[in-house]
Design a protein around this motif. Structure first.
Motif, short mmCIF file in Angstrom:
data_model
loop_
_atom_site.label_atom_id
_atom_site.label_comp_id
_atom_site.label_asym_id
_atom_site.label_seq_id
_atom_site.Cartn_x
_atom_site.Cartn_y
_atom_site.Cartn_z
N TRP A 85 0.84 -1.20 0.00
CA TRP A 85 0.00 0.00 0.00
C TRP A 85 0.87 1.23 0.00
O TRP A 85 2.04 1.18 0.38
CB TRP A 85 -0.99 -0.01 1.11
N ILE A 124 -4.56 1.34 -2.06
CA ILE A 124 -4.47 -0.10 -1.82
C ILE A 124 -4.67 -0.90 -3.11
O ILE A 124 -4.93 -2.10 -3.07
CB ILE A 124 -5.49 -0.54 -0.75
N CYS A 143 -3.16 -4.34 -3.50
CA CYS A 143 -3.42 -5.28 -2.40
C CYS A 143 -4.49 -6.32 -2.72
O CYS A 143 -4.80 -7.16 -1.87
CB CYS A 143 -3.81 -4.51 -1.14
N ARG A 144 -5.09 -6.28 -3.89
CA ARG A 144 -6.21 -7.17 -4.21
C ARG A 144 -5.89 -8.63 -3.96
O ARG A 144 -6.71 -9.38 -3.42
CB ARG A 144 -6.66 -6.98 -5.66
N VAL A 173 -6.43 -10.08 -0.34
CA VAL A 173 -7.75 -10.14 0.26
C VAL A 173 -8.41 -11.49 -0.06
O VAL A 173 -8.56 -11.84 -1.22
CB VAL A 173 -8.65 -8.98 -0.26
N LEU A 195 -13.04 -3.03 -3.75
CA LEU A 195 -11.79 -3.50 -3.16
C LEU A 195 -11.54 -2.86 -1.80
O LEU A 195 -11.16 -3.54 -0.85
CB LEU A 195 -10.60 -3.20 -4.10
N ASP A 196 -11.75 -1.55 -1.69
CA ASP A 196 -11.46 -0.88 -0.41
C ASP A 196 -12.34 -1.39 0.71
O ASP A 196 -11.90 -1.51 1.86
CB ASP A 196 -11.53 0.64 -0.55
N PHE A 215 -11.04 -4.98 1.48
CA PHE A 215 -9.74 -4.85 2.15
C PHE A 215 -9.94 -4.41 3.60
O PHE A 215 -9.33 -4.97 4.53
CB PHE A 215 -8.87 -3.84 1.40
N SER A 216 -10.79 -3.42 3.83
CA SER A 216 -11.05 -2.91 5.19
C SER A 216 -11.65 -3.99 6.07
O SER A 216 -11.29 -4.12 7.25
CB SER A 216 -11.98 -1.70 5.14
N TRP A 252 -11.33 -7.30 5.68
CA TRP A 252 -10.28 -8.29 5.93
C TRP A 252 -9.30 -7.80 6.99
O TRP A 252 -8.96 -8.53 7.93
CB TRP A 252 -9.54 -8.60 4.61
#
Length: 159
Positions: free
Chosen positions: A51, A66, A69-70, A73, A101-102, A105-106, A108
């Motif tokens: 990130w 991020i 970062c996919r 997750v 995605l965000d 990600f959040s 996870w």
């Protein structure tokens, strides 16, 4: 950041007229926020998570890209909103119907890593032509010790 706009204006206008021998609330808050922002910026850049913090001049939050970062997750957060049926969650989707995605990600980061943040997608109108799923908000309005604890948890995430 958690009071109504008229109250924020009234408070901001009254702060300069409060005289004390010690640093003002504004000076103290600015100094604390800058300390946390600088620490967080340095730590995020040194972590193994892919990130990238965005430049942050002021405010309560730092935005972080991020988009790389996919792959980290787990699919259960990306595929749908029903990763845990024991809790009620916001059902926000991108225009293509996918979980942003965000948001994934959040979730996870919070559920599996104990690190909380705010997905940027919460702040877009669903029909916005500028909607993005690539950014999360990290609070810089927290104290430095709390930020250090969160950074330590984030450093422990296996990439």
């Amino acid at each position: 950041y958690c009071t109504n706009n008229p109250a924020q204006i009234a408070i901001s206008k009254s702060l300069p007229i409060v005289e004390t021998d010690s640093p003002s609330f504004v000076d103290t808050a600015r100094s604390n926020f800058q300390e946390v922002r600088d620490y967080l910026d340095k730590e995020l850049k040194e972590m193994s998570l892919p990130w990238e913090p965005l430049p942050c001049s002021s405010g309560y939050f730092m935005m972080v890209d991020i988009s790389k970062c996919r792959e980290l997750v787990p699919a259960k957060y990306l595929e749908n909103h029903d990763y845990d049926t024991s809790i009620r969650v916001n059902h926000i989707n991108m225009p293509n119907g996918k979980v942003p995605l965000d948001l994934a990600f959040s979730r996870w980061m919070a559920v599996e890593n104990g690190v909380t943040m705010m997905p940027g997608c919460f702040f877009y109108h669903p029909d916005s032509p500028h909607i993005s799923e690539n950014y999360v908000r990290l609070a810089i309005c927290k104290d430095l010790e709390a930020t250090k604890r969160v950074c330590q948890k984030a450093k422990e995430i296996k990439v």
